[in-house]
Design an enzyme around this catalytic site. Sequence first.
Site, PDB file in Angstrom:
ATOM      1  N   HIS A  31      37.869  32.260   9.452  1.00 16.35           N
ATOM      2  CA  HIS A  31      38.853  33.352   9.861  1.00 16.35           C
ATOM      3  C   HIS A  31      39.915  33.507   8.739  1.00 16.35           C
ATOM      4  O   HIS A  31      40.698  32.916   8.639  1.00 16.35           O
ATOM      5  CB  HIS A  31      39.568  33.105  11.307  1.00 16.35           C
ATOM      6  N   HIS A  33      42.402  36.630   6.610  1.00 17.18           N
ATOM      7  CA  HIS A  33      42.941  38.367   6.476  1.00 17.18           C
ATOM      8  C   HIS A  33      42.872  38.305   4.777  1.00 17.18           C
ATOM      9  O   HIS A  33      43.836  37.475   4.025  1.00 17.18           O
ATOM     10  CB  HIS A  33      44.177  38.502   7.025  1.00 17.18           C
ATOM     11  N   LYS A 113      34.770  41.847  15.735  1.00 14.11           N
ATOM     12  CA  LYS A 113      36.018  41.293  16.145  1.00 14.11           C
ATOM     13  C   LYS A 113      36.409  41.925  17.478  1.00 14.11           C
ATOM     14  O   LYS A 113      36.995  43.438  17.159  1.00 14.11           O
ATOM     15  CB  LYS A 113      37.027  41.357  15.059  1.00 14.11           C
ATOM     16  N   HIS A 150      40.082  37.949  19.579  1.00 19.43           N
ATOM     17  CA  HIS A 150      41.550  37.357  19.563  1.00 19.43           C
ATOM     18  C   HIS A 150      42.148  37.209  21.148  1.00 19.43           C
ATOM     19  O   HIS A 150      42.481  38.408  21.609  1.00 19.43           O
ATOM     20  CB  HIS A 150      42.551  38.463  18.720  1.00 19.43           C
ATOM     21  N   HIS A 184      41.266  31.205  16.421  1.00 14.14           N
ATOM     22  CA  HIS A 184      42.292  30.463  16.511  1.00 14.14           C
ATOM     23  C   HIS A 184      43.026  30.151  17.867  1.00 14.14           C
ATOM     24  O   HIS A 184      44.133  30.289  18.266  1.00 14.14           O
ATOM     25  CB  HIS A 184      43.502  31.163  15.663  1.00 14.14           C
ATOM     26  N   ASP A 256      42.956  31.434   9.572  1.00 16.99           N
ATOM     27  CA  ASP A 256      43.797  32.804   9.962  1.00 16.99           C
ATOM     28  C   ASP A 256      45.081  32.685   8.959  1.00 16.99           C
ATOM     29  O   ASP A 256      46.143  33.381   9.303  1.00 16.99           O
ATOM     30  CB  ASP A 256      44.461  32.490  11.354  1.00 16.99           C
TER      31      ASP A 256
END
Length: 367
Positions: A31, A33, A113, A150, A184, A256
Site C-alpha cells: 500500500h 502513495h 480500490k 479504505h 491499513h 500507506d
Amino acid sequence: MPRLGWQGEVRRPSLEGGTMIYTLISPLDMHIHFREGAMLRAVAPLSARDFAGGVIMPNLVPPVDNLDRLVRYRAEIDTAIGGMGFTPYMTLFFRAYSEAELRAARPHIIGVKLYPAGVTTNSEAGVQSIRDAEPTLALMEDLGIPLLVHGETGGFVLDREREFLPIYAHLARRFPRLTIVMEHITTREAVALLDDSPNLYATITLHHLQITLDDVAGGLLQPHLFCKPIAKRPEDRAALLQAALTPHPKVMFGSDSAPHPVHAKEAAACAAGVFSAPVALPLLAEIFAQHDALDRLQTFVSDNAQRIYGVTPPFKRVVLRRESWCVPQRYGEVTPYYAGRTIEWRVVRDSGEQGQEGARADANAPN
C-alpha cells in the site's frame, strides 16, 4: 490473540564482523502513495530501493479510473524507477465498471480500490452507497479481481473503522469468492474479524504499529503523524503488533506511505498522511528485533502478500544491518516519519546487485 501458524520461509539473523545482519528476499509494500510529477520522481525511488514491488494507490486528481489513465501512470512510474528491480502493482479507483472494462484492465491491475466518498485524500469521487457498488463487485468476483478497501464511515473519528466492520462482514458473506483486503487496519476489532471471514485479509502500516492518538494530539499537535485512519488506543496498537509479529497468515505489510510537501502538513488544514518510505524496513527490523521476532519479518513483508495475491515479485536481496543512523529532517519537500531521530537498523548496499538501486535512491536524498 492466539499464536497462529505460518508457512513462510524461516530467515534467521546472523553475525557479520560481530554485527547482526538480516537478509530479506523480495520485500513488498502492499500500500503506497506515489503521487505524480515531481513528487513521484522524488519519492518512488526511495520505495524501489528497498522493496521488490508495491501496490500503488489510485486516488490522484483525476483518479486512476480507466485503462488509458492507468497505463500512462504506470509508464510515469516506470520512468521514475527504471532499472531498480521494482514492480508497481497497479490499482483502479472504484466506480461502476462494465464487464468489458474490467476484462480489459485485468492483466494490468492487482485490484480495484474502494473509497467511501470523502473519507480521505482525493476520495470525493468515491462510493456513496455500498449497495450501488454491488453489481461491479459481482463482476470482480467472477473475474477474480481483488477488492481493496479504505474502510471508514463518516462518523466520529475514533469510531469510523469500527463502524465500517459490519460492511466488511456483509461483503465477505455476499461475495464469498471475492478477495477483500481491509487496508491499513487500526483496531483490535478489525484484527479479530480476520478470523471470522475466510476471504478477508488486511494490511498493517509501520506507524500504526508504533503510535497511538496520544502521540498525534496528546501534547503539542504533531502534524506529520496525522493520517487517516487516525491512530487509535494502546490496546488497538497492541493487537496490531501481535498480528504482525506472529505473523497472522492473513496480514501483510502496507506502509500507506503518503508524502505531502511541508507547507501542506504544517498548515491549519493539515493534509493526512505519514511519509514512511525511507525508514520502513529499518524500523520494522528494529520492532521485530525488540520482540525477538526478526526471523518472522520475511513472512510479514513478503511471503504472506505473495500467497494472498498470487504474485511473484522480482528477486531482490535486501540486507539490514544493526547499525544506527539519524533520519534526515527532509527528503526534498517532504518531512519523513522519524525525522531527526535515530534508528538502530539500516538497509546496507553493496557494489553488486544493489549498487544501481542505491545510487538512484541516493539522488533523491536531502541536500
